[in-house]
Write a protein that holds these residues in place. Sequence first.
Motif, PDB file in Angstrom:
ATOM      1  N   GLY A 124      68.337  92.520  43.832  1.00  0.00           N
ATOM      2  CA  GLY A 124      68.019  91.174  44.223  1.00  0.00           C
ATOM      3  C   GLY A 124      66.425  91.237  44.610  1.00  0.00           C
ATOM      4  N   PHE A 125      65.722  91.795  43.485  1.00  0.00           N
ATOM      5  CA  PHE A 125      64.259  91.882  43.809  1.00  0.00           C
ATOM      6  C   PHE A 125      63.714  90.675  43.478  1.00  0.00           C
ATOM      7  CE2 PHE A 125      60.174  91.891  41.930  1.00  0.00           C
ATOM      8  CZ  PHE A 125      59.351  92.604  42.644  1.00  0.00           C
ATOM      9  N   ALA A 126      64.211  89.814  42.420  1.00  0.00           N
ATOM     10  CA  ALA A 126      63.454  88.372  42.455  1.00  0.00           C
ATOM     11  C   ALA A 126      63.564  87.563  43.650  1.00  0.00           C
ATOM     12  CB  ALA A 126      64.175  87.611  41.256  1.00  0.00           C
ATOM     13  N   PHE A 127      64.861  87.713  44.432  1.00  0.00           N
ATOM     14  CA  PHE A 127      65.042  86.742  45.524  1.00  0.00           C
ATOM     15  C   PHE A 127      64.210  87.504  46.704  1.00  0.00           C
ATOM     16  CE2 PHE A 127      68.912  86.503  43.142  1.00  0.00           C
ATOM     17  CZ  PHE A 127      69.150  85.207  43.185  1.00  0.00           C
ATOM     18  N   GLY A 128      64.026  88.752  46.789  1.00  0.00           N
ATOM     19  CA  GLY A 128      62.965  89.424  47.798  1.00  0.00           C
ATOM     20  C   GLY A 128      61.848  88.754  47.530  1.00  0.00           C
ATOM     21  N   MET A 129      61.299  88.995  46.367  1.00  0.00           N
ATOM     22  CA  MET A 129      59.932  88.643  45.912  1.00  0.00           C
ATOM     23  C   MET A 129      59.621  87.195  46.311  1.00  0.00           C
ATOM     24  SD  MET A 129      58.107  88.344  42.018  1.00  0.00           S
ATOM     25  CE  MET A 129      59.250  86.851  41.618  1.00  0.00           C
ATOM     26  N   ILE A 130      60.547  86.194  46.031  1.00  0.00           N
ATOM     27  CA  ILE A 130      60.292  84.921  46.503  1.00  0.00           C
ATOM     28  C   ILE A 130      60.560  84.597  48.039  1.00  0.00           C
ATOM     29  CG2 ILE A 130      61.355  82.602  46.576  1.00  0.00           C
ATOM     30  CD1 ILE A 130      59.714  83.276  43.929  1.00  0.00           C
ATOM     31  N   ALA A 131      61.295  85.490  48.851  1.00  0.00           N
ATOM     32  CA  ALA A 131      61.212  85.534  50.161  1.00  0.00           C
ATOM     33  C   ALA A 131      59.896  85.810  50.956  1.00  0.00           C
ATOM     34  CB  ALA A 131      62.316  86.551  50.786  1.00  0.00           C
ATOM     35  N   GLN A 132      59.351  87.067  50.376  1.00  0.00           N
ATOM     36  CA  GLN A 132      58.041  87.478  50.454  1.00  0.00           C
ATOM     37  C   GLN A 132      56.824  86.453  50.270  1.00  0.00           C
ATOM     38  OE1 GLN A 132      57.392  91.903  49.778  1.00  0.00           O
ATOM     39  NE2 GLN A 132      59.157  91.529  48.597  1.00  0.00           N
ATOM     40  N   HIS A 133      56.850  85.765  49.072  1.00  0.00           N
ATOM     41  CA  HIS A 133      56.013  84.729  48.513  1.00  0.00           C
ATOM     42  C   HIS A 133      55.952  83.695  49.820  1.00  0.00           C
ATOM     43  CE1 HIS A 133      54.749  80.902  46.545  1.00  0.00           C
ATOM     44  NE2 HIS A 133      53.800  81.877  46.034  1.00  0.00           N
ATOM     45  N   GLU A 134      57.201  83.331  50.010  1.00  0.00           N
ATOM     46  CA  GLU A 134      57.039  82.029  51.047  1.00  0.00           C
ATOM     47  C   GLU A 134      56.404  82.598  52.370  1.00  0.00           C
ATOM     48  OE1 GLU A 134      60.042  78.598  52.870  1.00  0.00           O
ATOM     49  OE2 GLU A 134      60.821  79.674  51.263  1.00  0.00           O
ATOM     50  N   GLN A 135      57.003  83.783  53.011  1.00  0.00           N
ATOM     51  CA  GLN A 135      56.465  84.328  54.154  1.00  0.00           C
ATOM     52  C   GLN A 135      54.919  84.462  54.193  1.00  0.00           C
ATOM     53  OE1 GLN A 135      57.919  84.155  56.931  1.00  0.00           O
ATOM     54  NE2 GLN A 135      59.921  84.772  56.777  1.00  0.00           N
ATOM     55  N   GLN A 136      54.503  84.812  52.742  1.00  0.00           N
ATOM     56  CA  GLN A 136      52.896  84.895  52.613  1.00  0.00           C
ATOM     57  C   GLN A 136      52.365  83.673  52.742  1.00  0.00           C
ATOM     58  OE1 GLN A 136      53.159  87.033  49.065  1.00  0.00           O
ATOM     59  NE2 GLN A 136      52.469  88.964  50.008  1.00  0.00           N
ATOM     60  N   HIS A 137      52.964  82.581  52.411  1.00  0.00           N
ATOM     61  CA  HIS A 137      52.311  81.373  52.405  1.00  0.00           C
ATOM     62  C   HIS A 137      52.386  80.730  53.824  1.00  0.00           C
ATOM     63  CE1 HIS A 137      50.721  79.936  48.618  1.00  0.00           C
ATOM     64  NE2 HIS A 137      51.324  80.961  48.240  1.00  0.00           N
ATOM     65  N   VAL A 138      53.565  81.092  54.527  1.00  0.00           N
ATOM     66  CA  VAL A 138      53.992  80.914  55.862  1.00  0.00           C
ATOM     67  C   VAL A 138      52.619  81.308  56.874  1.00  0.00           C
ATOM     68  CG1 VAL A 138      55.443  81.434  58.081  1.00  0.00           C
ATOM     69  CG2 VAL A 138      56.263  80.433  56.040  1.00  0.00           C
ATOM     70  N   GLU A 139      52.142  82.609  56.542  1.00  0.00           N
ATOM     71  CA  GLU A 139      50.999  83.205  57.275  1.00  0.00           C
ATOM     72  C   GLU A 139      50.009  82.363  57.105  1.00  0.00           C
ATOM     73  OE1 GLU A 139      49.181  87.228  58.461  1.00  0.00           O
ATOM     74  OE2 GLU A 139      51.001  87.500  57.255  1.00  0.00           O
ATOM     75  N   THR A 140      49.754  81.957  55.655  1.00  0.00           N
ATOM     76  CA  THR A 140      48.517  81.087  55.380  1.00  0.00           C
ATOM     77  C   THR A 140      48.670  79.952  56.111  1.00  0.00           C
ATOM     78  OG1 THR A 140      48.529  82.255  53.088  1.00  0.00           O
ATOM     79  CG2 THR A 140      47.550  80.272  53.291  1.00  0.00           C
ATOM     80  N   MET A 141      49.688  79.193  56.038  1.00  0.00           N
ATOM     81  CA  MET A 141      49.617  77.939  56.993  1.00  0.00           C
ATOM     82  C   MET A 141      49.691  78.120  58.349  1.00  0.00           C
ATOM     83  SD  MET A 141      52.964  75.846  54.773  1.00  0.00           S
ATOM     84  CE  MET A 141      54.226  77.155  54.879  1.00  0.00           C
ATOM     85  N   LEU A 142      49.976  79.248  58.960  1.00  0.00           N
ATOM     86  CA  LEU A 142      49.698  79.560  60.315  1.00  0.00           C
ATOM     87  C   LEU A 142      48.132  79.471  60.355  1.00  0.00           C
ATOM     88  CD1 LEU A 142      51.147  80.002  62.800  1.00  0.00           C
ATOM     89  CD2 LEU A 142      50.862  82.548  62.473  1.00  0.00           C
ATOM     90  N   ALA A 143      47.222  80.188  59.444  1.00  0.00           N
ATOM     91  CA  ALA A 143      46.072  80.341  59.677  1.00  0.00           C
ATOM     92  C   ALA A 143      45.363  79.039  59.403  1.00  0.00           C
ATOM     93  CB  ALA A 143      45.392  81.176  58.436  1.00  0.00           C
ATOM     94  N   THR A 144      46.092  77.889  58.614  1.00  0.00           N
ATOM     95  CA  THR A 144      45.522  76.581  58.559  1.00  0.00           C
ATOM     96  C   THR A 144      45.818  75.993  60.028  1.00  0.00           C
ATOM     97  OG1 THR A 144      46.194  76.519  56.139  1.00  0.00           O
ATOM     98  CG2 THR A 144      45.800  74.548  57.423  1.00  0.00           C
ATOM     99  N   HIS A 145      46.804  76.113  60.613  1.00  0.00           N
ATOM    100  CA  HIS A 145      47.164  75.414  61.752  1.00  0.00           C
ATOM    101  C   HIS A 145      45.978  75.876  62.991  1.00  0.00           C
ATOM    102  CE1 HIS A 145      51.096  73.519  62.329  1.00  0.00           C
ATOM    103  NE2 HIS A 145      51.245  73.772  61.156  1.00  0.00           N
ATOM    104  N   GLN A 146      45.578  77.254  62.533  1.00  0.00           N
ATOM    105  CA  GLN A 146      44.501  77.727  63.625  1.00  0.00           C
ATOM    106  C   GLN A 146      43.209  77.067  63.390  1.00  0.00           C
ATOM    107  OE1 GLN A 146      44.172  79.557  66.470  1.00  0.00           O
ATOM    108  NE2 GLN A 146      42.017  80.326  66.157  1.00  0.00           N
ATOM    109  N   LEU A 147      42.899  76.864  62.013  1.00  0.00           N
ATOM    110  CA  LEU A 147      41.554  75.841  61.819  1.00  0.00           C
ATOM    111  C   LEU A 147      41.892  74.714  61.922  1.00  0.00           C
ATOM    112  CD1 LEU A 147      40.967  77.864  58.447  1.00  0.00           C
ATOM    113  CD2 LEU A 147      39.567  77.959  60.435  1.00  0.00           C
ATOM    114  N   ARG A 148      42.864  74.115  62.345  1.00  0.00           N
ATOM    115  CA  ARG A 148      43.208  72.592  62.509  1.00  0.00           C
ATOM    116  C   ARG A 148      42.750  72.105  63.894  1.00  0.00           C
ATOM    117  NH1 ARG A 148      47.095  70.912  65.577  1.00  0.00           N
ATOM    118  NH2 ARG A 148      47.755  68.552  65.686  1.00  0.00           N
TER     119      ARG A 148
END
Length: 433
Positions: A124-148
């Motif tokens: 399931g590597f491709a699915f795991g890669m996409i789950a990780q990709h989304e969670q990395q952007h979740v953390e990026t969006m959380l950083a955006t919330h901190q800057l907001r």
Amino acid sequence: MTSREAVAAALSRARERTTVLTDSVDDGDLVAQHSPLMSPLVWDLAHIGNQEELWLVRDVGGRDAVRDDIDQLYDAFQHPRATRPSLPLLDPAQARDYVATVRDKTWDVLDHTRFDGRRLERDGFAFGMIAQHEQQHVETMLATHQLRAGARVLSAPPTPPPAPGSRPGEVVVPAGVFEMGTSTEPWALDNERPAHPVDVRAFAIETFPVTNARYREFIDDGGYERPELWTERGWRHRVDAGLEAPEFWTRDSGGAWWRRSFGTLAPVVADEPVVHVCWFEADAFARWAGKRLPTEAEWEKAARWDPRTGCSRRYPWGDDTPTAATANLGGTHLGPARVGAYPAGASASGAEQMIGDVWEWTSSGFDPYPGFEAFPYREYSEVFFGGDYRVLRGGSFGTDEVACRGTFRNWDHPIRRQIFAGFRLARDAGGTH
């Protein structure tokens, strides 16, 4: 063998966090650029869907495109973050509809995909890669919330208290060879591979990340006014950027320090790990303290190596996945915990809170391991090797467990402070073998 249930859980957990971060603000906040360092939240949302469509719907599933007309808009390499608001992006309603349509197709692909086929699909590597990709952007969006700017829109329970008797200190890791990286972790990304032996000299590393209280001592001792503590480039950046304290810190007329966190201003907590410092600040602090930042190899040996077995663990505490008792992950608490709060997460060496709480700067640049092979595309890691980056390890309170393990490598420019980064100190301990 990875189960479909595990894949579905990882994808669902990521989407739940994405939904919270995008539904908690209005459309105006979604399309606004809260900092030139960050994308508008609506760009992150549609980009998450576009990557999922490219890899899972089209590649793994062999399905027709949902929206191939937007691929170029959401290609992160074609458009720097600062320019993304000027693009003809999907509006919030369109972006939500798009990611929902893609996810419906992903569930169908998951039902029909074998996990023992080509390398992209194995375990399931491709699915795991996409789950990780989304969670990395979740953390990026959380950083955006901190800057907001504006009132707090996120909430979370408080972190657990320190364990009785927790005291700062350091542990000595003896000289010797350990296995760095992995060749067996099914969802490990290409820069974590392959496993390889690394001979590390004896060193000491601090039990906990550097706290706010210790960092205040550095400030009070003129750390930001003493060029001898900084590299030449670091001092130039300190002056040009006007750095005087960690980002989001302010001092009142009485001399007390306050920190803004997700829209709330509160006194700086003395025994929490310092966060939102750049590599140059961490390096200057280390010099002030008479120590240094650990190398990436030292950090990983302190986190993973078990002297009893001579083997490297998946996590500091062992091979079991993280729990609420071992690490502060997943945005559960929206901030780092006080040092000593996770004794169950200690490594065999005795270092604590090496996973979660704050990303930890190391002294190492971002380079490939011996035998590195780009997979499944060069742009994830290879194009960044040898650049102006420093490696961070361990994850933060905003990192999900799927994107955080003992081998996981993060990297960023040494000037970056919007990320949830702190550091711990190390020193040479002498001794050879």
